[in-house]
Enzyme design. Sequence first.
Site, short mmCIF file in Angstrom:
data_model
loop_
_atom_site.label_atom_id
_atom_site.label_comp_id
_atom_site.label_asym_id
_atom_site.label_seq_id
_atom_site.Cartn_x
_atom_site.Cartn_y
_atom_site.Cartn_z
N HIS A 86 1.55 -3.05 3.45
CA HIS A 86 0.57 -3.05 2.36
C HIS A 86 1.23 -2.66 1.04
O HIS A 86 0.97 -3.25 -0.01
CB HIS A 86 -0.58 -2.10 2.69
CG HIS A 86 -1.61 -2.00 1.60
ND1 HIS A 86 -2.25 -3.11 1.09
CD2 HIS A 86 -2.10 -0.93 0.91
CE1 HIS A 86 -3.11 -2.72 0.14
NE2 HIS A 86 -3.01 -1.42 0.02
N GLU A 92 1.01 0.34 6.83
CA GLU A 92 1.03 1.00 5.52
C GLU A 92 2.19 0.48 4.66
O GLU A 92 2.02 0.19 3.47
CB GLU A 92 1.15 2.52 5.71
CG GLU A 92 1.43 3.32 4.44
CD GLU A 92 0.31 3.29 3.40
OE1 GLU A 92 0.55 3.77 2.28
OE2 GLU A 92 -0.79 2.78 3.70
N HIS A 102 -11.02 2.73 -4.61
CA HIS A 102 -9.76 1.98 -4.48
C HIS A 102 -10.01 0.48 -4.33
O HIS A 102 -9.42 -0.34 -5.05
CB HIS A 102 -9.00 2.54 -3.27
CG HIS A 102 -7.57 2.15 -3.19
ND1 HIS A 102 -6.64 2.51 -4.14
CD2 HIS A 102 -6.89 1.43 -2.27
CE1 HIS A 102 -5.46 2.02 -3.79
NE2 HIS A 102 -5.59 1.37 -2.67
N HIS A 125 -15.43 -9.45 6.77
CA HIS A 125 -16.46 -8.80 5.95
C HIS A 125 -15.91 -8.50 4.55
O HIS A 125 -16.56 -8.78 3.54
CB HIS A 125 -16.87 -7.50 6.67
CG HIS A 125 -18.10 -6.85 6.13
ND1 HIS A 125 -19.33 -7.47 6.15
CD2 HIS A 125 -18.31 -5.64 5.58
CE1 HIS A 125 -20.24 -6.65 5.64
NE2 HIS A 125 -19.65 -5.53 5.27
N HIS A 159 -26.07 1.69 2.71
CA HIS A 159 -25.30 0.46 2.51
C HIS A 159 -26.06 -0.75 3.07
O HIS A 159 -26.10 -1.81 2.45
CB HIS A 159 -23.93 0.58 3.19
CG HIS A 159 -23.13 -0.69 3.13
ND1 HIS A 159 -22.75 -1.27 1.94
CD2 HIS A 159 -22.67 -1.51 4.12
CE1 HIS A 159 -22.08 -2.38 2.19
NE2 HIS A 159 -22.02 -2.55 3.50
#
Length: 302
Positions: free
Chosen positions: A61, A58, A123, A276, A214
Amino acid sequence: MRRSLKWLAVATTIAMIFILIGGALVTKTGSGMGCGRSWPLCNGSFVPSEITPKLVIELAHRLVSGVGGIMVLALSVWSWIAIGHIRETKFLSLLSFFFLLLQGLIGAAAVIWGQSSFVLALHFGISLISFAAVFLLTLLIFEVDKKFDAEKLYIDKRMGFHIVGVSIYSYLVIYSGALVRHMKASLVCLDWPFCSSDKLSLPADIYQWVQMGHRAAAGLIFIWIAYIFYLAARYYRQEKVIYWGWMIAFILVTLQVIAGALIIFSLLNLYIALLHAFFITCLFGVLSYFLLLYSRSRRNHH
């Protein structure tokens, strides 16, 4: 000066990819609360006393996003000054910084107050718009249009419809994929392409609906891009930027589908999951460039 600007553009594009992949990593590893409900500090302090893997992910990032934000701002201002005469430059400069700032604020709000999966799924998509704007600025700085003779390019209404349609639709596919991640629905269907190979039935709950929705959306974008590539090969073989661009788009969407299937078969292997996210980031960049080319084609031939 132009050479330094090129270096900054490339570095900023790479930084944006790291921000996007880093965001996916935070979600995949469940590290969003790695620093507790504290932002921009970590557990209320500059140097946390207890170091955990989730805290490191975290915090890394956040640092990458912060440095990336400064780079995007620098690139935006410098591009405005150096190539502001090019029609799209000022719009892309504003777009890149605004959406990166917006994704940072949403990320901070998610940490401090918490957000629903449906809001958090935005996001990645918001960061993606900022990446696309930085990527297009980089292409303008490198004068890619002149290399491909793209200024004289004519795109007919049929191809234009597909460019606009598949670009908008890709955003919906990306949102649905982000929703799968944030709802932790990645492994609710352990078979592929159907939820269960034993019996064909409707999804049993909201998680299976999101997962299968999806997959259906991803299947449709694969077919759509394959068809556009066929049109490009048939009618635009002489236009290198269209022909090769759609070939790249088709390769990327194929890799995307394969990676999606391998996520299931590998039971959510982290590296495949990050690939991905990487493939869809690259695909969205290519589609964004087609949008820019189509807007120019309409302006030049009206």
